[in-house]
Design a protein around this motif. Structure first.
Motif, PDB file in Angstrom:
ATOM      1  N   ALA A 136      -9.148  -0.574  -8.618  1.00 16.54           N
ATOM      2  CA  ALA A 136      -8.259  -1.624  -9.117  1.00 16.54           C
ATOM      3  C   ALA A 136      -8.675  -1.945 -10.541  1.00 16.54           C
ATOM      4  O   ALA A 136      -9.785  -2.386 -10.793  1.00 16.54           O
ATOM      5  N   HIS A 142      -3.696   0.510  -9.566  1.00 21.28           N
ATOM      6  CA  HIS A 142      -4.631   1.071  -8.591  1.00 21.28           C
ATOM      7  C   HIS A 142      -4.638   2.579  -8.769  1.00 21.28           C
ATOM      8  O   HIS A 142      -3.656   3.244  -8.434  1.00 21.28           O
ATOM      9  N   ASP A 169     -11.143  -4.581   0.232  1.00 24.82           N
ATOM     10  CA  ASP A 169     -11.298  -4.797  -1.216  1.00 24.82           C
ATOM     11  C   ASP A 169     -12.750  -5.187  -1.485  1.00 24.82           C
ATOM     12  O   ASP A 169     -13.195  -6.259  -1.091  1.00 24.82           O
ATOM     13  N   THR A 197       0.812  -1.215   0.000  1.00 26.96           N
ATOM     14  CA  THR A 197       0.000   0.000   0.000  1.00 26.96           C
ATOM     15  C   THR A 197       0.849   1.270   0.000  1.00 26.96           C
ATOM     16  O   THR A 197       0.305   2.370  -0.064  1.00 26.96           O
ATOM     17  N   TYR A 206      -9.120   3.604  -4.011  1.00 28.69           N
ATOM     18  CA  TYR A 206      -8.496   3.330  -5.304  1.00 28.69           C
ATOM     19  C   TYR A 206      -9.401   2.451  -6.161  1.00 28.69           C
ATOM     20  O   TYR A 206     -10.170   1.640  -5.633  1.00 28.69           O
TER      21      TYR A 206
END
Lengths: 282, 282, 282, 282
Positions: free
Chosen positions: A247, A224, B12, A129, A245
């Motif tokens: 992906a 990302h 996520d 990260t 973010y």
């Protein structure tokens, strides 16, 4: 699966077999006497799994390769590609749950002059990260990518490696070490590019596994992108502790590279499995 | 992701939004004044993730539902379906690797009269290498399945559950307990049918989670057929310690069922998410 | 396939069967006497295909539904979902090539009090390179979508419809007419929104097929974003005759709606296949 | 898409770019000055599509290859792989529907000493309901496959071919001819094995396309097993006009082969795209 003892063992494999050699006659004549049906090839995989067991996959592949060479004089190369799906034990006896998505792989190429093994891993997902930047890259007239001083680095890793020789290998141990080497190198390294990270990962494998001669790495770059700037929401939304973010699965980049020990430069050059590993899939 | 402290956190998610209500005018007139673009709905997901954080997913879904109700008087039901992909921490700081394939889910249905939450899990793979039989079933003229006194039981589990009320829920804790209840029931139970196993799993959830009112289970039966008999190799091959099976993806069976607490029988009957969970996907 | 005449015929189906009813005893007792194995259900599909033929799929589904009701007194609803994959003839006799990706579907719900059929189509891809705009929509604080006065409209269409009654249906003819109605409506209509296009498509079906009582449409919006502005290349690249777009698979919007004939308003309300068609897939 | 005239044209492509060469320095030093971001490579695809148009794909690929060589002195080989998805026109003007699943492909390998093109097709599904047998094949101890005197032959075809030279090619015409040659050979040929069918298909391409030097064919064998005998229903069910088969996706066989014109034997031997086409995908 091994159900001999109270504590059962589970092995979950997908196996591919490719036989090549002097089969031109069968294509030309329409006579099939030299053709071992793919159905029999499939049966052989199950039969040898029953007779000798399927682990470690590298040795199971070698046994399959020898089997096809022995029974088919026309075969010049028997290639066996094995993919092992991981399961974790539940409790002490006979229960399991599917483990992570990374798969151990092995590709055996057995010929009349010997056999080679290309071991590896597919689908290992790693993510940092922070601790990653990408700056100072080439800009051409179509380049619009901004420089990134603190980016998310996420990669789906495929790796393939070959040993100096097949003698005396503890395949399970070497797989575990190589995987841990790649993972720890990804975690430890401040990344200025995925290329640089790839080299560190490959070198770490060669350092930690003295019998591995070369390793090929293919790192899919799972981009990302900061969601708020991507969607024009910077002025609108106040981002607190977290960062959000997107992906991006498609399009994406893939960075590849091979790291070789100096004294083993020529190795594997003609191994068809190695050639496939270094090539592009089309 | 939360990058405030030295130890980062990663969430996520995949999020689906469905708005329904008094939109007939837009379809008829071709005037779009009541239509919030799906692009804006997508932006709202990222914006609220930035402003308030995305965890636990049940509460993030409730916040999204309220947001869409507040801004769109035509909306009668805002449904938000969230899927959480698991990652495991690597090291102590900012590195992660993708975890198993099971995903935590939540479906929020927010209306003018209140909101409901349907929590759940998708893709939990469980397997017992023994402790399962299937006998005494109905036989019709097309039945050829032999009775099985020692079969492999493998299942991909989808579960959905609802609570008596949304008050005072520790969503993370309840998810962990419900998942562990289903898993331990699968491991512990000698199975005479997947139907019987399903009931035990559902009852275990109700026992261990006192605030869950009902649970729906959908168990895909991943058949494991003995390879040697399937392929006519019994007389040919001597099977040693191991047993070899073919895991059959298609065709396969799915067993479904709902387990309800007696005093909550009517609950969730009209919840569209619950109706979807109990229905078939076509 | 029918190989009776010189000119063979090919039918390619995927069939799903779902039986529901008074099976609580089997879940509770672990006795399986009321359970028809899913393996037998699968066999019945092949057996009835052999005995009576699989076309048209709507009637094959009805026969399967009746079969499962007749043999299993516990079954209250036998639902059969059929998907037909299209092949085109090559030459005059016995050769075929896979046709387009759109699939004809039928969902039969057979109960003790009668049967219903929900006919349909999945995966019909339609695209207009002009003749579409999207303007005047609602803007909230997260809306960044620009108004579009000339946009590409591309949609993956799923449709489901039910008839007033099952009597005297030419299923093949009605399917062809409904499909052509939706397609021509999409082609002919200047679109101010996908919602408006959906209504025109549904109304066209009701106009052209007098026995269809209601139709549900689900239009996935496959966004096509101008590549040069999306990637910041407007000033750099001179776009000639062509226009270049990025077809965006994810994220995307889905527009749904049901168009009903006035005098058949209540129909299908309790049909489980219809409920599934109108619901969301989670 | 070309929207210049009243009748629009639509081109739907997926493009892959792979650059290789003297990039070792970037991996070693962590300096990125020689690295053209994959993002810029993606932008170049859209930009050149806008500036010069994307058809035919073989020439678009050549232009892209030259572009990457020109701007990046480190690049030794720029490989561009293009996949074209087919659409059929609806009406006369600006409407389209997705066509069959077969895709035209082209792989360009551009180096400092010249460029090569490997043209091809993916996913062409062909099926004969009779006119195929498989007998007299090798039997080993694991062989259980019965001889088949009248079998269904179904294959998913992947083909790749190279020309004597790139001069004066009508790519569209040659693609259509090669495809028609393979299809008609499959339809016309009584098959004693898929190997024999493959050779006839390849020879037909060389006969009909005088400038094609060699063709590689990969034929996936989609097995069709008689359902009643597979599931033990022969005595139970009376099969009428039709015959019912199970199309088996997994496991399956793949037959490969290269057919070469005598006077062009050495051609393409070192073309990386050709090596990939002949290799196995692992």
């Amino acid at each position: 699966m091994d159900r001999t003892d109270d504590q059962h063992r589970l092995t979950d494999l997908t196996v591919h077999v490719a036989l090549s050699g002097a089969f031109e006659g069968a294509y030309r004549s329409g006579e099939n006497t030299t053709l071992l049906p793919t159905d029999s090839q499939k049966n052989a995989v199950y039969a040898l799994a029953a007779e000798r067991g399927p682990e470690p996959v590298e040795e199971f592949g070698l046994a399959l390769g020898r089997h096809f060479l022995a029974g088919n004089p026309e075969v010049e190369c028997a290639q066996v590609h094995l993919v092992q799906h991981a399961w974790n034990r539940l409790g002490e006896r006979h229960s399991f749950t599917a483990a992570e998505s990374a798969r151990r792989t092995a590709t055996v190429s057995a010929t009349r002059s010997g056999a080679s093994v290309c071991a590896g891993i597919d689908g290992l997902m790693l993510l940092n990260t922070t601790g990653s930047e990408f700056r100072g890259f080439r800009r051409d007239r179509y380049t619009t990518l901004p420089e990134a001083s603190d980016r998310i680095l996420a990669s789906r890793v495929r790796a393939r490696w070959v040993r100096r020789s097949l003698d005396g290998t503890d395949w399970d141990d070497e797989y575990a070490t190589a995987r841990e080497s790649m993972t720890s190198a990804f975690v430890d390294t401040y990344s200025t590019s995925l290329q640089q990270t790839l080299l560190v990962m490959g070198e770490r494998v060669l350092t930690d596994c003295p019998d591995i001669a070369r390793v090929h790495l293919s790192l899919s770059n799972v981009h990302h992108l900061p969601a708020l700037s991507l969607y024009g929401l910077q002025g609108v939304v106040e981002e607190k502790a977290q960062r959000v973010y997107v992906a991006s699965a498609q399009p994406h980049g893939v960075i590849e590279g091979t790291v070789t020990r100096n004294d083993t430069d020529g190795m594997a050059a003609s191994d068809p499995a190695w050639t496939a590993a270094e090539g592009w899939p089309w």
